[in-house]
Write a protein that holds these residues in place. Structure first.
Motif, PDB file in Angstrom:
ATOM      1  N   ARG A  17       0.863  -1.181   0.000  1.00 18.95           N
ATOM      2  CA  ARG A  17       0.000   0.000   0.000  1.00 18.95           C
ATOM      3  C   ARG A  17       0.896   1.226   0.000  1.00 18.95           C
ATOM      4  O   ARG A  17       2.092   1.149   0.307  1.00 18.95           O
ATOM      5  N   GLU A  18       0.293   2.353  -0.350  1.00 19.51           N
ATOM      6  CA  GLU A  18       1.040   3.612  -0.313  1.00 19.51           C
ATOM      7  C   GLU A  18       0.825   4.270   1.039  1.00 19.51           C
ATOM      8  O   GLU A  18      -0.308   4.466   1.465  1.00 19.51           O
ATOM      9  N   GLY A  19       1.909   4.559   1.718  1.00 21.27           N
ATOM     10  CA  GLY A  19       1.866   5.242   3.009  1.00 21.27           C
ATOM     11  C   GLY A  19       2.384   6.657   2.857  1.00 21.27           C
ATOM     12  O   GLY A  19       2.716   7.102   1.752  1.00 21.27           O
ATOM     13  N   GLU A  20       2.508   7.358   3.962  1.00 26.02           N
ATOM     14  CA  GLU A  20       2.981   8.748   3.925  1.00 26.02           C
ATOM     15  C   GLU A  20       4.388   8.868   3.367  1.00 26.02           C
ATOM     16  O   GLU A  20       4.715   9.829   2.687  1.00 26.02           O
ATOM     17  N   GLY A  21       5.226   7.856   3.664  1.00 30.22           N
ATOM     18  CA  GLY A  21       6.616   7.927   3.220  1.00 30.22           C
ATOM     19  C   GLY A  21       6.927   7.087   2.001  1.00 30.22           C
ATOM     20  O   GLY A  21       8.085   6.888   1.663  1.00 30.22           O
ATOM     21  N   GLY A  22       5.907   6.577   1.332  1.00 28.64           N
ATOM     22  CA  GLY A  22       6.143   5.739   0.156  1.00 28.64           C
ATOM     23  C   GLY A  22       5.473   4.389   0.309  1.00 28.64           C
ATOM     24  O   GLY A  22       4.570   4.208   1.128  1.00 28.64           O
ATOM     25  N   THR A  23       5.944   3.422  -0.454  1.00 32.07           N
ATOM     26  CA  THR A  23       5.335   2.101  -0.466  1.00 32.07           C
ATOM     27  C   THR A  23       5.618   1.351   0.827  1.00 32.07           C
ATOM     28  O   THR A  23       6.751   1.336   1.317  1.00 32.07           O
ATOM     29  N   GLU A  24       4.570   0.725   1.374  1.00 32.72           N
ATOM     30  CA  GLU A  24       4.680  -0.081   2.584  1.00 32.72           C
ATOM     31  C   GLU A  24       4.303  -1.524   2.272  1.00 32.72           C
ATOM     32  O   GLU A  24       3.511  -1.793   1.375  1.00 32.72           O
ATOM     33  N   VAL A  25       4.878  -2.448   3.045  1.00 32.72           N
ATOM     34  CA  VAL A  25       4.626  -3.876   2.893  1.00 32.72           C
ATOM     35  C   VAL A  25       4.119  -4.423   4.224  1.00 32.72           C
ATOM     36  O   VAL A  25       4.590  -4.017   5.286  1.00 32.72           O
ATOM     37  N   LEU A  26       3.151  -5.336   4.163  1.00 34.40           N
ATOM     38  CA  LEU A  26       2.631  -5.971   5.367  1.00 34.40           C
ATOM     39  C   LEU A  26       3.481  -7.199   5.683  1.00 34.40           C
ATOM     40  O   LEU A  26       3.624  -8.093   4.847  1.00 34.40           O
ATOM     41  N   LEU A  27       4.051  -7.235   6.885  1.00 33.75           N
ATOM     42  CA  LEU A  27       4.876  -8.359   7.323  1.00 33.75           C
ATOM     43  C   LEU A  27       4.300  -8.954   8.597  1.00 33.75           C
ATOM     44  O   LEU A  27       3.596  -8.272   9.345  1.00 33.75           O
ATOM     45  N   GLN A  28       4.614 -10.233   8.843  1.00 32.74           N
ATOM     46  CA  GLN A  28       4.213 -10.897  10.079  1.00 32.74           C
ATOM     47  C   GLN A  28       5.445 -11.157  10.934  1.00 32.74           C
ATOM     48  O   GLN A  28       6.535 -11.400  10.413  1.00 32.74           O
ATOM     49  N   LEU A  29       5.253 -11.099  12.243  1.00 29.95           N
ATOM     50  CA  LEU A  29       6.307 -11.472  13.180  1.00 29.95           C
ATOM     51  C   LEU A  29       6.089 -12.932  13.537  1.00 29.95           C
ATOM     52  O   LEU A  29       5.084 -13.294  14.157  1.00 29.95           O
ATOM     53  N   ARG A  30       7.031 -13.799  13.120  1.00 30.81           N
ATOM     54  CA  ARG A  30       6.894 -15.241  13.320  1.00 30.81           C
ATOM     55  C   ARG A  30       7.072 -15.595  14.796  1.00 30.81           C
ATOM     56  O   ARG A  30       7.951 -15.067  15.471  1.00 30.81           O
TER      57      ARG A  30
END
Length: 155
Positions: A17-30
């Motif tokens: 998605r596009e955030g305030e500072g550029g492209t963001e990625v959704l990550l999970q904490l394993r």
């Protein structure tokens, strides 16, 4: 005769998605898994099962791990990786991105993930699973084939 190795296939989905500072990625904490506990990783990923395409596996993992459907997958690249140990350590991974889906991504398997969180692509959390950090660094490179785990990784 040389012993043939076993190739383990997997699919990864990077929601963007596009955030305030550029492209963001959704990550999970394993958490609670035998592989890379305490590391950040693709919010949805897993092995391709017998009779399944890489695309089908990516869509299935998005449902199973994030509770989302109708994921509009875009193929990013394939990665071949090795740990040069047991025969099982030869892998091929298909990486996909998606910018649209139905539902709100959430942790569906709390026994495997502590949380999901959006991160700027240029400021990934530490620690990130090493081959995924390599993948994310090349996400928009246009390179279709990456390697990881050899001394001279070309891309």
């Amino acid at each position: 005769m040389t012993e043939r190795f076993t190739l383990v296939p997997a699919s990864y989905v990077y929601l963007l998605r596009e955030g305030e500072g550029g492209t963001e990625v959704l990550l999970q904490l394993r958490q609670g898994t035998p592989y890379m506990d305490g590391h950040w990783a693709a919010a949805a990923a897993g092995h391709v099962e017998r009779g399944e395409t890489a695309y089908d596996a990516a869509r299935r993992e998005a449902v199973e791990e994030l509770g989302i459907t109708d994921v509009d997958l875009a193929f990013a690249f394939t990665m071949q990786r090795s740990q040069h140990a047991d025969a099982i350590d030869e892998r091929v991974d298909w990486f996909f991105t998606a910018r649209s889906w139905t539902g709100e991504p959430r942790v569906v398997e709390p026994e495997k993930a502590a949380e999901v969180r959006w991160w700027p692509l240029d400021a990934l959390p530490e620690p990130t699973v090493p081959h995924e950090a390599h993948a994310l660094a090349h996400l928009f490179s246009g390179v279709g084939y990456l390697t990881f785990g050899w001394d001279a990784t070309p891309a």
